[in-house]
Motif scaffolding. Structure first.
Motif, PDB file in Angstrom:
ATOM      1  N   THR A 128       0.858  -1.179   0.000  1.00 32.79           N
ATOM      2  CA  THR A 128       0.000   0.000   0.000  1.00 32.79           C
ATOM      3  C   THR A 128       0.893   1.226   0.000  1.00 32.79           C
ATOM      4  OG1 THR A 128      -1.686  -1.176   1.275  1.00 32.79           O
ATOM      5  CG2 THR A 128      -1.864   1.221   1.171  1.00 32.79           C
ATOM      6  N   ASP A 129       0.790   2.056  -1.016  1.00 32.07           N
ATOM      7  CA  ASP A 129       1.647   3.235  -1.091  1.00 32.07           C
ATOM      8  C   ASP A 129       1.311   4.186   0.064  1.00 32.07           C
ATOM      9  OD1 ASP A 129       2.036   6.236  -2.210  1.00 32.07           O
ATOM     10  OD2 ASP A 129       3.526   4.894  -3.070  1.00 32.07           O
ATOM     11  N   PRO A 130       2.303   4.567   0.864  1.00 27.66           N
ATOM     12  CA  PRO A 130       2.010   5.393   2.047  1.00 27.66           C
ATOM     13  C   PRO A 130       1.564   6.809   1.715  1.00 27.66           C
ATOM     14  CG  PRO A 130       4.383   5.101   1.783  1.00 27.66           C
ATOM     15  CD  PRO A 130       3.731   4.198   0.797  1.00 27.66           C
ATOM     16  N   GLU A 131       1.918   7.305   0.534  1.00 24.82           N
ATOM     17  CA  GLU A 131       1.547   8.679   0.177  1.00 24.82           C
ATOM     18  C   GLU A 131       0.174   8.750  -0.480  1.00 24.82           C
ATOM     19  OE1 GLU A 131       4.588  10.537  -2.124  1.00 24.82           O
ATOM     20  OE2 GLU A 131       6.145  10.241  -0.605  1.00 24.82           O
ATOM     21  N   THR A 132      -0.114   7.813  -1.360  1.00 27.85           N
ATOM     22  CA  THR A 132      -1.367   7.874  -2.114  1.00 27.85           C
ATOM     23  C   THR A 132      -2.444   6.950  -1.572  1.00 27.85           C
ATOM     24  OG1 THR A 132      -0.672   6.128  -3.651  1.00 27.85           O
ATOM     25  CG2 THR A 132      -0.064   8.398  -4.212  1.00 27.85           C
ATOM     26  N   GLY A 133      -2.035   5.921  -0.827  1.00 25.71           N
ATOM     27  CA  GLY A 133      -2.975   4.904  -0.383  1.00 25.71           C
ATOM     28  C   GLY A 133      -3.322   3.888  -1.455  1.00 25.71           C
ATOM     29  N   PHE A 134      -2.687   3.987  -2.638  1.00 25.95           N
ATOM     30  CA  PHE A 134      -2.969   3.044  -3.720  1.00 25.95           C
ATOM     31  C   PHE A 134      -2.456   1.654  -3.355  1.00 25.95           C
ATOM     32  CE2 PHE A 134      -2.511   6.630  -7.140  1.00 25.95           C
ATOM     33  CZ  PHE A 134      -3.679   7.216  -6.675  1.00 25.95           C
ATOM     34  N   GLU A 135      -3.243   0.650  -3.725  1.00 21.03           N
ATOM     35  CA  GLU A 135      -2.804  -0.730  -3.585  1.00 21.03           C
ATOM     36  C   GLU A 135      -1.983  -1.091  -4.813  1.00 21.03           C
ATOM     37  OE1 GLU A 135      -3.356  -2.805  -0.902  1.00 21.03           O
ATOM     38  OE2 GLU A 135      -4.049  -0.914  -0.005  1.00 21.03           O
ATOM     39  N   GLN A 136      -0.701  -1.372  -4.607  1.00 19.01           N
ATOM     40  CA  GLN A 136       0.216  -1.580  -5.721  1.00 19.01           C
ATOM     41  C   GLN A 136       0.652  -3.033  -5.831  1.00 19.01           C
ATOM     42  OE1 GLN A 136       3.404   1.252  -4.972  1.00 19.01           O
ATOM     43  NE2 GLN A 136       2.283   2.856  -6.078  1.00 19.01           N
ATOM     44  N   HIS A 137       0.739  -3.508  -7.064  1.00 15.39           N
ATOM     45  CA  HIS A 137       1.225  -4.859  -7.315  1.00 15.39           C
ATOM     46  C   HIS A 137       2.742  -4.911  -7.167  1.00 15.39           C
ATOM     47  CE1 HIS A 137      -2.667  -6.267  -8.695  1.00 15.39           C
ATOM     48  NE2 HIS A 137      -2.775  -5.170  -9.433  1.00 15.39           N
ATOM     49  N   GLY A 138       3.252  -6.083  -6.829  1.00 12.13           N
ATOM     50  CA  GLY A 138       4.690  -6.298  -6.761  1.00 12.13           C
ATOM     51  C   GLY A 138       5.172  -7.085  -7.958  1.00 12.13           C
ATOM     52  N   PHE A 139       6.360  -6.752  -8.456  1.00  9.81           N
ATOM     53  CA  PHE A 139       6.808  -7.457  -9.665  1.00  9.81           C
ATOM     54  C   PHE A 139       7.128  -8.921  -9.390  1.00  9.81           C
ATOM     55  CE2 PHE A 139      10.739  -5.341  -8.123  1.00  9.81           C
ATOM     56  CZ  PHE A 139      11.646  -6.390  -8.081  1.00  9.81           C
ATOM     57  N   LEU A 140       7.541  -9.252  -8.169  1.00  9.80           N
ATOM     58  CA  LEU A 140       7.757 -10.665  -7.856  1.00  9.80           C
ATOM     59  C   LEU A 140       6.430 -11.411  -7.746  1.00  9.80           C
ATOM     60  CD1 LEU A 140      10.732 -10.759  -5.316  1.00  9.80           C
ATOM     61  CD2 LEU A 140      10.747 -11.250  -7.771  1.00  9.80           C
ATOM     62  N   ASN A 141       5.392 -10.731  -7.296  1.00  4.57           N
ATOM     63  CA  ASN A 141       4.070 -11.349  -7.268  1.00  4.57           C
ATOM     64  C   ASN A 141       3.621 -11.736  -8.677  1.00  4.57           C
ATOM     65  OD1 ASN A 141       4.140  -9.092  -4.970  1.00  4.57           O
ATOM     66  ND2 ASN A 141       2.845 -10.765  -4.250  1.00  4.57           N
ATOM     67  N   LEU A 142       3.892 -10.842  -9.640  1.00  6.42           N
ATOM     68  CA  LEU A 142       3.556 -11.162 -11.029  1.00  6.42           C
ATOM     69  C   LEU A 142       4.359 -12.350 -11.534  1.00  6.42           C
ATOM     70  CD1 LEU A 142       2.321  -8.186 -10.966  1.00  6.42           C
ATOM     71  CD2 LEU A 142       2.787  -8.181 -13.409  1.00  6.42           C
ATOM     72  N   LEU A 143       5.621 -12.404 -11.140  1.00  8.72           N
ATOM     73  CA  LEU A 143       6.468 -13.509 -11.564  1.00  8.72           C
ATOM     74  C   LEU A 143       5.928 -14.833 -11.030  1.00  8.72           C
ATOM     75  CD1 LEU A 143       9.055 -14.309 -13.064  1.00  8.72           C
ATOM     76  CD2 LEU A 143      10.332 -13.857 -10.961  1.00  8.72           C
ATOM     77  N   LEU A 144       5.491 -14.829  -9.779  1.00 11.04           N
ATOM     78  CA  LEU A 144       4.903 -16.041  -9.208  1.00 11.04           C
ATOM     79  C   LEU A 144       3.603 -16.407  -9.910  1.00 11.04           C
ATOM     80  CD1 LEU A 144       5.429 -15.589  -5.352  1.00 11.04           C
ATOM     81  CD2 LEU A 144       6.683 -17.089  -6.917  1.00 11.04           C
TER      82      LEU A 144
END
Length: 266
Positions: free
Chosen positions: A189-205
């Protein structure tokens, strides 16, 4: 040494938000990356089509061609100009990333990119053209590009939506790359915007284990993700080719922090 699993994983998108590096700085930094111990991690420098106009004077009589991937935000109509420019510049055109205008149908997209002289990543729309377009790309040698974030929360697909897109690409046998919003290795969760962000390792998995793609995209435990990544086979990278990042140092540092890369070499 960079493990084969991470070779060419990070496309250098330094000129794009939020980095917004000036073009001369981005070219100079990319040259440094190419000569570094982690060079095998780094893909081409990603530039938008209009930036090619400034490359001639900037690159001069360069001895070694600059590896580039060129985005065509205006769609296939920009393709002839990009190909003409690449012919006279000291660049190695590694890929073309082509947006699909709203009015363009699937058959029109395929016909329009037939003249490409480099691998094409077709930016897959988040609408009812997604599945037909992925099916149409099957067997063509072209690839898919998924947007995974942006400057607004609604530009971030949910885990369910992104998992469905990844699985659709895999079912069609179409490799894919991802871009935008992948600022960290792990879901966050981006601390400045509150956006839920994907992780590139999550995509790899998710690419390596599509049956559990949604669960992999949601995982935030670094130790758990790293352990699963260590057991991935080469098939994951055959599906997920790379992602665009405006900072090469950030993924390098985070991969090292998770014990997946060395912390540096002299």
């Amino acid at each position: 040494m960079i493990p084969a699993l991470f070779a060419g994983l990070c496309d250098d998108a330094a000129v794009f938000p939020p980095g917004l590096a000036p073009l001369p700085d981005a070219v100079a930094a990319h040259d440094v990356h190419e000569k570094s111990w982690y060079a095998d991690l780094v893909g081409p420098l990603v530039l938008a089509a209009p930036a090619l106009d400034a490359l001639g004077d900037l690159l001069g009589a360069r001895d070694t061609p600059l590896p580039v991937a060129v985005t065509l935000p205006g769609g296939p109509a920009q393709l002839p100009g990009v190909l003409d420019a690449a012919k006279v510049l000291p660049v190695d055109l590694r890929a073309l990333e082509i947006a699909v205008p709203d009015e363009l149908g699937v058959d029109e997209v395929l016909a329009a990119i037939s003249a490409a002289t480099a691998p094409v990543y077709v930016e897959i729309p988040r609408d009812d053209r997604r599945l037909p377009l992925l099916d149409a790309l099957a067997g063509t040698g072209h690839r898919a590009k998924f947007r995974t974030g942006g400057v607004r929360a609604d530009l971030y697909p949910s885990e369910a939506e992104l998992a469905a897109a990844i699985c659709a690409a895999i079912d069609a046998g179409v490799p894919f790359k991802a871009t935008a919003g992948l600022h960290h290795a792990l879901r966050n969760t981006d601390p400045e915007t509150g956006f839920e962000q994907h992780g590139f390792l999550n995509l790899l998995l998710a690419a390596g284990d599509p049956d559990n793609a949604e669960a992999h995209l949601a995982e935030r435990d670094g130790a758990a993700v790293a352990a699963l990544v260590r057991n991935l086979d080469d098939g994951a990278r055959g599906r997920f080719t790379s992602f665009g990042t405006c900072s090469i140092s950030d993924p390098l540092t985070e991969l090292a922090g998770l014990g997946l890369l060395p912390r540096g070499e002299a």
